[in-house]
Design a protein around this motif. Structure first.
Motif, PDB file in Angstrom:
ATOM      1  N   VAL A  90     -60.159  52.068 -10.774  1.00  0.00           N
ATOM      2  CA  VAL A  90     -59.445  52.773 -11.190  1.00  0.00           C
ATOM      3  C   VAL A  90     -59.335  54.300 -10.531  1.00  0.00           C
ATOM      4  CG1 VAL A  90     -57.418  53.105 -12.292  1.00  0.00           C
ATOM      5  CG2 VAL A  90     -58.749  51.100 -12.907  1.00  0.00           C
ATOM      6  N   LEU A  91     -60.949  54.847 -10.662  1.00  0.00           N
ATOM      7  CA  LEU A  91     -60.623  56.334 -10.425  1.00  0.00           C
ATOM      8  C   LEU A  91     -60.639  56.431  -8.979  1.00  0.00           C
ATOM      9  CD1 LEU A  91     -60.888  59.359 -11.795  1.00  0.00           C
ATOM     10  CD2 LEU A  91     -63.517  59.005 -11.924  1.00  0.00           C
ATOM     11  N   SER A  92     -60.884  55.215  -8.769  1.00  0.00           N
ATOM     12  CA  SER A  92     -61.837  56.033  -6.710  1.00  0.00           C
ATOM     13  C   SER A  92     -60.256  55.494  -5.871  1.00  0.00           C
ATOM     14  CB  SER A  92     -62.901  54.803  -6.284  1.00  0.00           C
ATOM     15  OG  SER A  92     -61.536  53.918  -6.546  1.00  0.00           O
ATOM     16  N   LEU A  93     -59.160  54.869  -6.911  1.00  0.00           N
ATOM     17  CA  LEU A  93     -57.932  55.127  -6.067  1.00  0.00           C
ATOM     18  C   LEU A  93     -57.865  56.406  -5.984  1.00  0.00           C
ATOM     19  CD1 LEU A  93     -57.000  51.562  -7.588  1.00  0.00           C
ATOM     20  CD2 LEU A  93     -57.289  52.358  -5.438  1.00  0.00           C
ATOM     21  N   PHE A  94     -57.425  57.234  -6.816  1.00  0.00           N
ATOM     22  CA  PHE A  94     -56.452  58.529  -7.058  1.00  0.00           C
ATOM     23  C   PHE A  94     -57.202  59.608  -6.245  1.00  0.00           C
ATOM     24  CE2 PHE A  94     -56.068  56.439 -10.710  1.00  0.00           C
ATOM     25  CZ  PHE A  94     -54.674  57.435 -10.852  1.00  0.00           C
ATOM     26  N   GLY A  95     -58.302  59.285  -5.007  1.00  0.00           N
ATOM     27  CA  GLY A  95     -59.267  59.796  -4.048  1.00  0.00           C
ATOM     28  C   GLY A  95     -59.617  61.218  -5.090  1.00  0.00           C
ATOM     29  N   ASN A  96     -59.210  62.641  -3.631  1.00  0.00           N
ATOM     30  CA  ASN A  96     -59.471  63.584  -3.832  1.00  0.00           C
ATOM     31  C   ASN A  96     -58.485  64.231  -5.129  1.00  0.00           C
ATOM     32  OD1 ASN A  96     -56.683  64.628  -2.091  1.00  0.00           O
ATOM     33  ND2 ASN A  96     -58.032  65.154  -0.998  1.00  0.00           N
ATOM     34  N   ARG A  97     -57.698  63.778  -5.929  1.00  0.00           N
ATOM     35  CA  ARG A  97     -56.442  63.988  -6.319  1.00  0.00           C
ATOM     36  C   ARG A  97     -56.973  64.393  -7.916  1.00  0.00           C
ATOM     37  NH1 ARG A  97     -51.054  64.324  -7.542  1.00  0.00           N
ATOM     38  NH2 ARG A  97     -50.542  65.154  -9.087  1.00  0.00           N
ATOM     39  N   VAL A  98     -58.273  63.881  -7.831  1.00  0.00           N
ATOM     40  CA  VAL A  98     -59.468  64.053  -9.229  1.00  0.00           C
ATOM     41  C   VAL A  98     -60.194  64.348  -8.723  1.00  0.00           C
ATOM     42  CG1 VAL A  98     -60.823  62.935 -10.664  1.00  0.00           C
ATOM     43  CG2 VAL A  98     -58.637  61.938 -10.401  1.00  0.00           C
ATOM     44  N   PRO A  99     -60.735  65.968  -9.533  1.00  0.00           N
ATOM     45  CA  PRO A  99     -61.853  66.148  -9.010  1.00  0.00           C
ATOM     46  C   PRO A  99     -63.581  65.604  -9.237  1.00  0.00           C
ATOM     47  CG  PRO A  99     -61.073  66.645 -10.928  1.00  0.00           C
ATOM     48  CD  PRO A  99     -60.307  65.610 -10.413  1.00  0.00           C
ATOM     49  N   ALA A 100     -64.363  65.991  -8.337  1.00  0.00           N
ATOM     50  CA  ALA A 100     -65.354  65.056  -7.968  1.00  0.00           C
ATOM     51  C   ALA A 100     -66.926  65.075  -9.553  1.00  0.00           C
ATOM     52  CB  ALA A 100     -66.625  65.380  -6.937  1.00  0.00           C
ATOM     53  N   SER A 101     -66.225  65.881 -10.531  1.00  0.00           N
ATOM     54  CA  SER A 101     -67.231  66.428 -11.416  1.00  0.00           C
ATOM     55  C   SER A 101     -66.433  65.540 -12.497  1.00  0.00           C
ATOM     56  CB  SER A 101     -66.550  67.386 -12.098  1.00  0.00           C
ATOM     57  OG  SER A 101     -65.141  67.783 -12.306  1.00  0.00           O
ATOM     58  N   MET A 102     -65.398  64.844 -12.703  1.00  0.00           N
ATOM     59  CA  MET A 102     -65.070  63.669 -13.573  1.00  0.00           C
ATOM     60  C   MET A 102     -65.440  62.065 -12.815  1.00  0.00           C
ATOM     61  SD  MET A 102     -63.353  65.636 -15.183  1.00  0.00           S
ATOM     62  CE  MET A 102     -63.394  63.983 -16.437  1.00  0.00           C
ATOM     63  N   LYS A 103     -65.732  62.685 -11.293  1.00  0.00           N
ATOM     64  CA  LYS A 103     -66.586  60.836 -11.581  1.00  0.00           C
ATOM     65  C   LYS A 103     -67.707  60.555 -11.233  1.00  0.00           C
ATOM     66  CE  LYS A 103     -68.227  58.216  -7.259  1.00  0.00           C
ATOM     67  NZ  LYS A 103     -68.782  58.186  -5.901  1.00  0.00           N
ATOM     68  N   VAL A 104     -68.837  61.496 -11.755  1.00  0.00           N
ATOM     69  CA  VAL A 104     -70.513  61.936 -12.408  1.00  0.00           C
ATOM     70  C   VAL A 104     -69.800  62.424 -13.501  1.00  0.00           C
ATOM     71  CG1 VAL A 104     -71.925  63.609 -12.656  1.00  0.00           C
ATOM     72  CG2 VAL A 104     -70.664  63.719 -10.736  1.00  0.00           C
TER      73      VAL A 104
END
Length: 399
Positions: A139-153
């Protein structure tokens, strides 16, 4: 001009390589299970799962054997991240570690608060404590660069620690009567695996052969057989790589095995597990089922417990100065990710089966709670992330 067929990946290849793909396949498998369980094929579906193939039923082969491979991959990921990844230093572990703990404790308390007076149902207290990393990251990946990379980490690290906590819960709280002879044999095999590691054996096949024996002995011992997968993973040698060198081809047994399982687990094993365990008959289903304390405890633990535990712990940890906030993250980013942590499909279903192994009615209540809680968490998390500011904006560093 002749087009190079390798220049542009096929649609199928792009889908397989997408972070969202594993979660999508699992959702399709779960939806198919619900459809089949409520169709004219229902009797065949449930009978097939109960049919025996050798010493175990089809359901047990899936939940005890195939899922041991899933836990092997989980163990490999945990070891890699602890030794040479996002959890390799204490400063990196503090925020996701504390948030994972909060995200497990609060859902368990919500479930227990609603079911404290039912001695059988209270065994399911751990069901809403788990996060499904494939779903949440998908789900998070669907937002691409709208979410900072730090949140994926942050989400990846949190989910990995969460998985480790779930493994410990299974080993400690969902273990039956112990066979000490089998347990002693499993310990001896584990020592042999550790010896192979210490001797620098790089070939995978000795570890896998001993791992199969370990699985059988753990199965016979009374400890849930999937724990063998994690134990085996921690004995597989890992070549520590500086500066991400493993990405460029360092020959490490752990990386080789993880790569070999990277597609098999999300595209074969987890969909089979989802199809075999998400099927619940909705015949006679009514509003009363939604307010049953068991269903409410699971759904409420996932939706409310996760967001309170993860987001609340994150705010408190940063305010107290114990850890730095994720770089470029606004409060809405963290809130959205905390909501996504309530998607607890795979591990929650698995713990539910362990909590109520012989009670189909309670298992159905668990499945309804998981499906509802995970769906609500995913929708709310996506809505919050849609409203969150873009990384780099003035509001994106206020957490």
């Amino acid at each position: 001009m002749t087009r190079n067929p390798r220049a542009t990946p096929s649609l199928f290849r792009r889908f397989v390589d997408s972070e969202a793909s594993g979660g999508i396949v699992l959702m399709v498998a779960a939806a198919l299970a619900l459809i089949v369980a409520n169709s004219g094929l229902a009797a065949t579906y449930f009978a097939a799962l109960k049919a025996y193939v050798g010493p175990l039923s089809v359901s047990h082969w899936i939940n005890d054997a195939l899922m041991a491979v899933f836990f092997l991959l989980v163990g490999l990921e945990i070891k890699r991240e602890i030794v040479d990844g996002q959890l390799s230093t204490w400063p990196r572990r503090i925020l996701p570690g504390l948030c994972a703990a909060g995200g497990m404790a609060v859902p368990a308390l919500i479930f227990a608060g609603l079911n404290w007076n039912n001695g059988e149902v209270i065994r399911g207290w751990a069901i809403p404590t788990a996060t499904d990393i494939a779903f949440a990251l998908g789900v998070l990946s669907l937002f691409g660069n709208r979410v900072p990379a730090s949140m994926k980490v942050f989400l990846t690290a949190l989910a990995i620690i969460d998985d480790l906590g779930a493994v410990l819960i299974i080993a400690v709280f969902y273990t039956g009567n112990l066979d000490l002879a089998a347990l002693g044999g499993a310990a001896a095999v584990l020592v042999a695996l550790l010896a192979l590691n210490r001797l620098g054996v790089k070939a995978l096949w000795p570890y896998l052969v001993l791992g199969a024996i370990l699985w059988l002995l753990v199965l016979l011992s009374g400890v849930h057989a999937t724990v063998a997968g994690v134990a085996l993973a921690f004995t597989i040698p890992l070549t520590r790589a500086l500066g991400g060198a493993h990405e460029r081809g360092v020959d490490s047994p752990l990386h080789r095995l993880e790569h070999a399982l990277a597609k098999v687990v999300p595209f074969v094993i987890i969909p089979i597990f989802g199809f075999a365990n998400a099927g619940v008959s909705l015949a006679g289903f009514g509003a009363s089922a939604l307010v049953d304390p068991l269903t409410l405890g699971v759904a409420g633990g996932l939706v409310l417990g996760k967001v309170i535990g993860v987001y609340g712990t994150a705010r408190a940890t940063v305010k107290l100065g114990w850890a730095a906030a994720p770089v470029g993250a606004a409060p809405l980013h963290v809130l959205g990710v905390a909501l996504l942590c309530g998607v607890g499909f795979t591990m929650s279903l698995f713990i539910g089966l362990l909590a109520f192994p012989d009670n189909a009615a309670l298992q159905d209540g668990v499945k309804i709670g998981i499906l509802l809680g995970s769906l609500v968490s995913a929708v709310l998390g996506a809505m919050v992330l849609l409203l969150s500011p873009k990384p780099g904006g003035a509001e994106a560093s206020t957490f």
